[in-house]
Design an enzyme around this catalytic site. Structure first.
Site, PDB file in Angstrom:
ATOM      1  N   GLY A  20       0.889  -1.280  -0.080  1.00  0.00           N
ATOM      2  CA  GLY A  20       0.035  -0.195  -0.041  1.00  0.00           C
ATOM      3  C   GLY A  20       0.760   1.162   0.083  1.00  0.00           C
TER       4      GLY A  20
ATOM      5  N   PHE B  26       3.188   9.042   4.278  1.00  0.00           N
ATOM      6  CA  PHE B  26       4.456   8.889   4.819  1.00  0.00           C
ATOM      7  C   PHE B  26       5.480   8.107   3.991  1.00  0.00           C
ATOM      8  CE2 PHE B  26       3.483   4.418   5.301  1.00  0.00           C
ATOM      9  CZ  PHE B  26       2.360   4.456   5.527  1.00  0.00           C
TER      10      PHE B  26
ATOM     11  N   PRO C 288       5.476   4.433   0.870  1.00  0.00           N
ATOM     12  CA  PRO C 288       4.956   3.074   0.706  1.00  0.00           C
ATOM     13  C   PRO C 288       5.174   1.815   1.811  1.00  0.00           C
ATOM     14  CG  PRO C 288       7.311   3.153  -0.148  1.00  0.00           C
ATOM     15  CD  PRO C 288       6.868   4.670   0.251  1.00  0.00           C
ATOM     16  N   VAL C 289       4.346   0.835   1.802  1.00  0.00           N
ATOM     17  CA  VAL C 289       4.493  -0.260   2.859  1.00  0.00           C
ATOM     18  C   VAL C 289       4.712  -1.453   1.968  1.00  0.00           C
ATOM     19  CG1 VAL C 289       3.225  -1.689   4.383  1.00  0.00           C
ATOM     20  CG2 VAL C 289       2.882   0.948   4.214  1.00  0.00           C
TER      21      VAL C 289
ATOM     22  N   ASP D 276      -7.386   8.257  15.460  1.00  0.00           N
ATOM     23  CA  ASP D 276      -7.916   7.704  14.233  1.00  0.00           C
ATOM     24  C   ASP D 276      -8.182   6.048  13.808  1.00  0.00           C
ATOM     25  OD1 ASP D 276      -8.119   8.255  11.265  1.00  0.00           O
ATOM     26  OD2 ASP D 276      -6.163   7.588  10.747  1.00  0.00           O
TER      27      ASP D 276
END
Length: 830
Positions: free
Chosen positions: A518, A522, A524-525, A636
């Site tokens: 994803g 911040f 990518p993962v 959140d």
């Protein structure tokens, strides 16, 4: 004739299989209990069957004493739903669920156990505990279900009187409505785990008596709880459970604790000579045990007339009211506190410790450390030892007005209350005592010392070469950026393993696009696999973006030391050159929104799984709010920030926006509002005020989404333009809440009462006024028990706003400026 005799024999054998014989101590899935039959524990102490209270024709399934005090009922199954005839049948299903039926197949009561059995039996033990277990499992406590988890008005020896932090079950006592009616009466006595745990006895919602915290010997407000020849007692408090329990010293003595119709918590013992129950002691002794009878900073002494007075150093808030016998306003300090030089502490002895609901505790600190911690916090009003044994140990800090104090003649304990310097001087000169804990440093010297220590600490850190922990066992020197990252840690150290860049690059196949899970603001993962086979998720800060740096740091400092089954585990970080990465455990089933909002994937979530997920999220929030080393507000909570492991266990993730609360903080105000539309509470979105109740609101929204399979944000109904909260509210008021449930769940044999209960709990969580919303400990209790629920009030954001339908849109709002939007929480998979 022989064939007739054989037929009679077969019929006899069949009937003996399906109906239990009186005297047995258990039933199987092929047997049942009907009117006229019962089971008796192996030692003959207790019996289970159908009964009617005196002067009542209603029939109940219950447990009562058998050998002695025959007819004294200790537990009732269908206390709120009596039978009015003798058609009741009590049976055990093949998967371990107990059911009470009438008219053949109508359910009156069910155990509703979430655990499953393979070859279950239901057995009445000689302790009075009715348990369901697998027939081949003989280990004590290895039960699918037990009646000891759901007490009525009686506490028997061996019962755990308190809360399980794992299951959320809070085992409290509830009085009967009358001698003829075992349904829930007005009084409850339940453990409150907030602050330092203590028991509250309530009439409805009004507190009538408080046990006080456990001090190692007894509860602070129960001096009559002492070693005796009848029973021993213990109090257990750890991260898994908090409870009081007792056991009888001799098998020849029978004793029970009962919450009676008038709200008195009393112990009785059986006297065989008189064939009756003898009163032994009561938790409440006199009028000074009435909760907060003397108001804040007032103290009650039953030997005085009047009993109420002010603590020394305090005066009545309203002298006129106090003199007329109205002590409810309490007392106030002679000199107000200002968190200035010279403030210290005065010792008061033989005290029932004040209400600890707004307190903090540490079991390992000594009294000196406790004093120092309180002195450094301007909001700290008092401190005391948590355990008074062996000279004292542990620390309790109070952060609000001190209330419900009483003074004893020969028991109680010491408490140290914060006082102004002038009051301390007056006390010291008049009494000539040296017990005043007076510690104050000149402000200038303190500031200089802090600055000096900070410079020294920074210099030493810069000079120190800290080895970086690598998965392969080797070490490299730490880059300055890594050190800078540690320098910002509020605790002065980062208790977290460091991975080398090479290790992470190899695990992710050089951050291959095929491994990408994803993308967020911040960066990518990626999915990765370490050399030892462990799968990981790597959150990598983009070199070209500084947007998520603060959030990434916040996440590390917030959850590095948190461990809970319903929180995603942070395994370590990598900080090398311009790269900054966080490494997490990998979640095979990605995020919750991938299931509940996807037409195909949602078919994999039956009601049992959905309810399991709801409970898991609730327990994760409970840990963050009340049991972690900091009280953490997530800020959140949403479907995409709840990840699912391979067993569909939920884990809360993404703590970049989280905020820790310490001391007496219950809410905060911010100019920078961050979160996701549709989940944020009204007071947070509009005024920037956030608190633990902000997360409760988000949880309520999430529950409604899980139940309905629809997003709150962007929901549209053909008959109105209300959001999901408004739609759920209308259906609830019309008694049509089941229409909220997705169609597929209607087709299943889902637990309808459980579904309706979840919807009502959700509506309680999203009430407009934060004060009306329950805390998470009570949410867990409501979901895991059958306690009566309050009627919810109108939810917040009961509106028809035309908002963009984007689950990943978060907001940053500056007060008195226009609304700006910034995508910073876009991660959808792990």
């Amino acid at each position: 004739m022989e064939s007739i005799a054989m037929l009679v024999l077969v019929c006899f054998l069949l009937s003996s299989i399906f109906q239990i014989t009186n005297g047995a101590d258990k039933i199987t899935a092929t047997q049942s209990i009907k009117e006229g039959s019962s089971i008796v524990s192996a030692g003959g102490s207790f019996e289970l069957g159908f009964f009617s209270p005196k002067n009542s024709k209603n029939r109940y399934l219950g447990i009562w004493y058998k050998k002695i005090a025959s007819g004294t009922v200790v537990w009732v199954a269908n206390k709120d739903t009596p039978l009015n005839d003798s058609s009741g049948i009590f049976q055990l299903s093949g998967n371990g669920i107990l059911s009470l039926l009438y008219d053949g197949n109508k359910t009156v009561w069910s155990s509703n156990s979430t655990k499953q059995g393979t070859n279950p039996v239901a057995q009445l033990l000689d302790t009075g505990n009715f348990v369901v277990r697998n027939d081949d499992e003989k280990k004590v406590g290895k039960y699918i279900w037990q009646s000891f988890d759901y007490p009525g008005n009686t506490l028997l020896p061996g019962m755990k009187y308190g809360i399980s932090m794992v299951t959320g079950i809070n085992r409290g006592l509830t009085s009967w409505k009358s001698d003829n009616d075992p349904s829930d009466g007005e009084f409850t006595n339940i453990l409150d785990p907030n602050g330092v745990p203590q028991f509250y006895l309530r009439k409805g919602s009004v507190i009538r008596f408080r046990s006080g915290p456990w001090n190692g010997l007894r509860f602070s407000g129960m001096p009559n709880l002492k070693p005796n020849p009848i029973y021993t007692y213990d109090f257990v408090c750890n991260e898994k459970e908090i409870y009081y329990t007792y056991k009888l010293i001799s098998n020849s003595v029978v004793s029970r604790l009962v919450l009676d119709l008038n709200g008195h918590l009393q112990r009785f013992t059986w006297i065989d000579r008189t064939k009756g129950w003898n009163f032994y002691l009561s938790a409440q002794m006199d009028d000074c045990d009435r909760y907060a009878t003397c108001g804040p900073y007032g103290t009650c002494n039953i030997n005085n007339s009047p009993a109420c007075g002010c603590l020394e150093g305090f005066v009545p808030k309203s002298k006129e009211d106090y003199n007329s016998g109205d002590w409810s306003h309490g007392c106030e300090r002679k000199t107000s506190l200002g968190c200035i030089e010279g403030e210290g502490f005065r010792k008061y002895s033989s005290i029932k410790l004040p209400d600890t609901v707004f307190s903090w505790y540490n079991m390992t600190m000594d009294l000196k450390e406790c004093e120092q911690k309180c002195l450094k916090n301007c909001s700290c009003t008092a401190y005391a030892n948590m355990d008074i044994r062996n000279g004292g140990s542990g620390c309790i800090l109070w952060f609000k007005e001190l209330i419900d104090i009483r003074q004893y003649a020969d028991s109680g304990q010491d408490i140290y209350i914060r006082m102004a310097s002038s009051d301390l001087e007056e006390y010291r000169s008049s009494k000539g005592k040296t017990e005043i804990m007076y510690i104050a440093l000149p402000v200038v010297a303190l500031v200089v010392a802090l600055i000096g220590l900070s410079i020294l600490w920074y210099y030493l850190l810069k000079k120190r070469q800290t080895p970086e922990l690598k998965r392969d066992g080797t070490s490299i020197s730490m880059h300055n950026r890594e050190q800078d990252f540690i320098d910002e840690n509020p605790d002065g150290e980062l208790d977290l393993p460091f991975f080398s860049f090479d290790v992470i690059a190899e695990a992710t196949n050089d951050f291959s696009i095929d491994n990408k899970l994803g993308q967020g603001g911040f960066g990518p993962v990626y999915k990765g696999t370490l050399k030892d086979g462990q799968e990981i998720a790597v959150k990598r800060l983009s070199k070209s973006s500084r947007q998520g740096l603060d959030e990434l740091k916040n996440e590390v400092f917030c959850i590095a030391k948190l461990q809970h089954r319903n929180l995603v585990r942070l395994l370590g970080c990598c900080i090398e050159a311009e790269d900054l990465m966080l490494i997490y455990e990998y979640m095979h089933n990605k995020s919750l929104n991938c299931f509940i909002f996807d037409e195909k994937q949602s078919t994999l979530l039956d009601w049992a799984k959905r309810f399991h997920i709801i409970n898991g999220i609730a327990r994760g929030l409970l840990y963050l709010h009340e049991d972690s080393r900091l009280r953490i507000v997530h800020r959140d909570l949403k479907a995409s920030n709840v990840l699912l492991d391979h067993e569909m266990n939920p884990k809360i993730s993404d703590f970049g926006m989280a905020r820790g609360f310490g001391g007496d903080e219950t809410e905060a105000n911010t100019k920078r509002v961050v979160g996701t539309y549709g989940y944020m509470s009204p007071e947070y979105t509009i005024d920037g005020i956030f608190s633990l109740k902000s997360d409760v609101f988000s949880f309520g929204v999430l529950v409604l989404e899980i139940v309905s399979g629809r997003k709150n944000r962007g929901f549209r109904h053909p008959k109105h333009k209300l959001n999901l909260l408004g739609h759920a509210w209308i259906l609830y008021k019309e008694g049509k809440s089941l229409e909220l449930v997705i169609d597929r769940l209607h087709e299943e044999s889902c637990n309808i009462p459980q579904v309706l209960r979840s919807i009502q709990v959700a509506l309680l969580c999203v009430q407009n006024n934060p004060q009306d919303r329950p805390n998470m400990s009570y949410v867990v209790l409501m979901l895991s028990s059958d306690i009566p629920l309050e009627e919810p009030k109108e939810p917040g954001f009961f509106t028809n706003r035309d908002l963009i339908d984007s689950d990943s849109m978060s907001t940053i709002r500056e007060k008195s400026t226009t609304l700006n939007r910034l995508t910073i929480t876009m991660l959808e998979a792990r």
